[in-house]
Scaffold this active site. Sequence first.
Site, PDB file in Angstrom:
ATOM      1  N   GLY A  15       0.846  -1.189   0.000  1.00 33.94           N
ATOM      2  CA  GLY A  15       0.000   0.000   0.000  1.00 33.94           C
ATOM      3  C   GLY A  15       0.873   1.228   0.000  1.00 33.94           C
ATOM      4  O   GLY A  15       2.072   1.139   0.298  1.00 33.94           O
TER       5      GLY A  15
ATOM      6  N   CYS B  33       5.282  -6.259   1.800  1.00 32.94           N
ATOM      7  CA  CYS B  33       5.632  -4.844   1.726  1.00 32.94           C
ATOM      8  C   CYS B  33       4.925  -4.046   2.821  1.00 32.94           C
ATOM      9  O   CYS B  33       5.221  -4.225   3.985  1.00 32.94           O
ATOM     10  CB  CYS B  33       5.334  -4.310   0.327  1.00 32.94           C
ATOM     11  SG  CYS B  33       6.173  -2.747   0.028  1.00 32.94           S
ATOM     12  N   TYR B  34       3.961  -3.200   2.471  1.00 29.41           N
ATOM     13  CA  TYR B  34       3.247  -2.465   3.520  1.00 29.41           C
ATOM     14  C   TYR B  34       2.643  -3.434   4.544  1.00 29.41           C
ATOM     15  O   TYR B  34       2.702  -3.197   5.753  1.00 29.41           O
ATOM     16  CB  TYR B  34       2.117  -1.625   2.908  1.00 29.41           C
ATOM     17  CG  TYR B  34       1.359  -0.789   3.931  1.00 29.41           C
ATOM     18  CD1 TYR B  34       1.854   0.432   4.360  1.00 29.41           C
ATOM     19  CD2 TYR B  34       0.156  -1.233   4.468  1.00 29.41           C
ATOM     20  CE1 TYR B  34       1.180   1.190   5.294  1.00 29.41           C
ATOM     21  CE2 TYR B  34      -0.528  -0.480   5.414  1.00 29.41           C
ATOM     22  CZ  TYR B  34      -0.009   0.739   5.819  1.00 29.41           C
ATOM     23  OH  TYR B  34      -0.679   1.488   6.759  1.00 29.41           O
TER      24      TYR B  34
ATOM     25  N   HIS C 198       8.080  -8.089  -3.225  1.00 32.21           N
ATOM     26  CA  HIS C 198       6.802  -8.478  -3.840  1.00 32.21           C
ATOM     27  C   HIS C 198       6.921  -9.814  -4.579  1.00 32.21           C
ATOM     28  O   HIS C 198       7.345  -9.835  -5.729  1.00 32.21           O
ATOM     29  CB  HIS C 198       6.355  -7.397  -4.843  1.00 32.21           C
ATOM     30  CG  HIS C 198       5.928  -6.136  -4.182  1.00 32.21           C
ATOM     31  ND1 HIS C 198       4.645  -5.958  -3.701  1.00 32.21           N
ATOM     32  CD2 HIS C 198       6.603  -5.001  -3.905  1.00 32.21           C
ATOM     33  CE1 HIS C 198       4.547  -4.758  -3.167  1.00 32.21           C
ATOM     34  NE2 HIS C 198       5.721  -4.149  -3.266  1.00 32.21           N
TER      35      HIS C 198
ATOM     36  N   GLU D 208       4.579 -11.472  -5.805  1.00 33.32           N
ATOM     37  CA  GLU D 208       3.545 -11.573  -6.847  1.00 33.32           C
ATOM     38  C   GLU D 208       4.004 -11.013  -8.192  1.00 33.32           C
ATOM     39  O   GLU D 208       3.407 -11.273  -9.228  1.00 33.32           O
ATOM     40  CB  GLU D 208       2.260 -10.857  -6.383  1.00 33.32           C
ATOM     41  CG  GLU D 208       2.322  -9.335  -6.301  1.00 33.32           C
ATOM     42  CD  GLU D 208       2.904  -8.799  -4.990  1.00 33.32           C
ATOM     43  OE1 GLU D 208       3.627  -9.543  -4.303  1.00 33.32           O
ATOM     44  OE2 GLU D 208       2.648  -7.626  -4.657  1.00 33.32           O
TER      45      GLU D 208
ATOM     46  N   ASP E  11     -15.871 -12.966 -22.430  1.00 34.12           N
ATOM     47  CA  ASP E  11     -16.690 -13.208 -21.240  1.00 34.12           C
ATOM     48  C   ASP E  11     -18.089 -13.674 -21.603  1.00 34.12           C
ATOM     49  O   ASP E  11     -18.577 -14.672 -21.063  1.00 34.12           O
ATOM     50  CB  ASP E  11     -16.774 -11.942 -20.372  1.00 34.12           C
ATOM     51  CG  ASP E  11     -15.396 -11.443 -19.973  1.00 34.12           C
ATOM     52  OD1 ASP E  11     -14.450 -12.244 -20.021  1.00 34.12           O
ATOM     53  OD2 ASP E  11     -15.268 -10.257 -19.623  1.00 34.12           O
TER      54      ASP E  11
ATOM     55  N   LYS F 170      -9.686 -12.904 -15.655  1.00 28.23           N
ATOM     56  CA  LYS F 170      -9.739 -13.080 -17.101  1.00 28.23           C
ATOM     57  C   LYS F 170      -8.998 -14.344 -17.567  1.00 28.23           C
ATOM     58  O   LYS F 170      -9.502 -15.085 -18.412  1.00 28.23           O
ATOM     59  CB  LYS F 170      -9.108 -11.862 -17.778  1.00 28.23           C
ATOM     60  CG  LYS F 170      -9.418 -11.746 -19.234  1.00 28.23           C
ATOM     61  CD  LYS F 170     -10.749 -11.094 -19.386  1.00 28.23           C
ATOM     62  CE  LYS F 170     -11.136 -10.822 -20.796  1.00 28.23           C
ATOM     63  NZ  LYS F 170     -12.357 -10.003 -20.834  1.00 28.23           N
TER      64      LYS F 170
END
Length: 514
Positions: A55, A82-83, A169, A171, A227, A370
């Site tokens: 964040g 992180c945050y 991070h 991710e 979609d 997605k």
Amino acid sequence: MGRETVIVLDFGGQYNQLVARRVRECNVYCEIYSYRTDIGKIREMKPKGIILTGGPNSCYEEGAPTCTRELFELGIPVLGLCYGAQLMQHVLGGKVERAAVKEYGKTEVYVEPSSPLFQDIESPTVCWMSHNDYISAAAPGFSICARTDNCPVAAAENREKQLYAIQFHPEVLHTVKGKEILENFVYGVCRCSGDWRMDSFVEDSIRAIREKVGDGRVLCALSGGVDSSVAAVLLSKAVGKQLTCVFVDHGLLRKNEGDEVEAVFGPSGAYDLNFIRVNARQRYYKKLAGVEEPEAKRKIIGEEFIRVFEEEAKKIGAVDFLVQGTIYPDVVESGLGGESAVIKSHHNVGGLPDYVDFKEIIEPLRDLFKDEVRKVGLELGIPEYLVFRQPFPGPGLGVRIVGEVTEDKVRIVQDADAIYREEIAKAGLDQEIDQYFAALTNMRSVGVMGDERTYDYAVALRAVRTVDFMTAEAAEIPFAVLQRVMGRIINEVRGVNRVVYDLTSKPPGTIEFE
Ligand code: XMP
């Protein structure tokens, strides 16, 4: 929460959705919630693990997003990123301060291989850092399990309480072993079994849809996009002819797209459903005649869609369910999950349509990202060219023709775009560029062709790289490819004598060209 779930508590970081996607790539279902979520609700959900995101704030400042100690006393494993890591340390008695040396970018991190998080990860390992504050002292009960040259606590752990704080991070793909670190957390620490798979999603969804729909009638607006196509096939597998799909061809689709959609979903296609194609192109062109202003064009296209759909719905009569192709990022971005309510002016899903007589909405893809929708599409046997289709705006070529839309301009942009797509695919670049298309500038200029003077349109080629479509950069396409596209467009598309490549990023530009 029946299904094995890890939850992400969002502290406003830009990677919130990415964290959840990466967890799901480990075959563990993951949902995003705001950091403000009530602790009682979290307890009730019985997640297998909790991840606190990054964040933009400093956790020691007044008013910064925070959490209570209780969160760390639920007996549920927590991973702070992180945050989230700084906050965990701060709340539990560690020290977080502004760093003298900011770390940003790829950084070598020395990890403690005996830590459950870093099992089988060789030290040092390259990780993605992005922080101004740093943890200067770990909280009591924690031991340091990773460090960098500038950061004494790149990760800290309290194994007994199953609390883990990491400054970098995992991710982000630049963290070379990020996936392994997340796997170590969800499998090694949280003891997840990894039951989130798209084949079981398909089976479970079909069963749930059958149960819900019973012998009711279902209506679906099919656009030919990923979609709505996947939602329609899922419904057709579940309830067959109880489903009617209405496909409005507004004459602003890409070249041959209307026929392609009909080939897949129409009577000669592979699916059991009622398919209605409404050829409304002339109707749209008439409404758009003389209109130049972009927002006015968008409005006309949107309103006309409602009108056409409404007429078809009236012919069909009352239905029990209306299908919407809402996906998880729509849910998160509309503020129902997570922290960041991104205001998107052009969402496919607005409020509930009041122009169709139905009782309930079905949103079979509401939980999916997605890439997961695409996996479901492949699982369902939908052709790859539909499944991997790039985003295409609802108002179609209406937002790729500057100025007035005419049938002839639609032809020009369709033909130019088809050539561009073909050449990009031939050059093997189609998977690398997130969105690319040809647009018709409203500019005409002088040229020479053969011995003749021409006064024709300029086509603009657009190609962007983007993660979230909120910001974007022009893609670097080899000059030879651009030249080939230019040559073919000018030779093959009547009415064009100039081709330009649009270098603009977003911001200040937009991705579309209208
Ligand atoms: P812009 O042009 O705003 O586009 O930078 C960002 C992304 O959104 C798509 N886009 C739309 N999608 N309806 C949609 O469903 C729309 O009206 C619309 N307008 C833009 C655009 O293609 C890009 O991917």
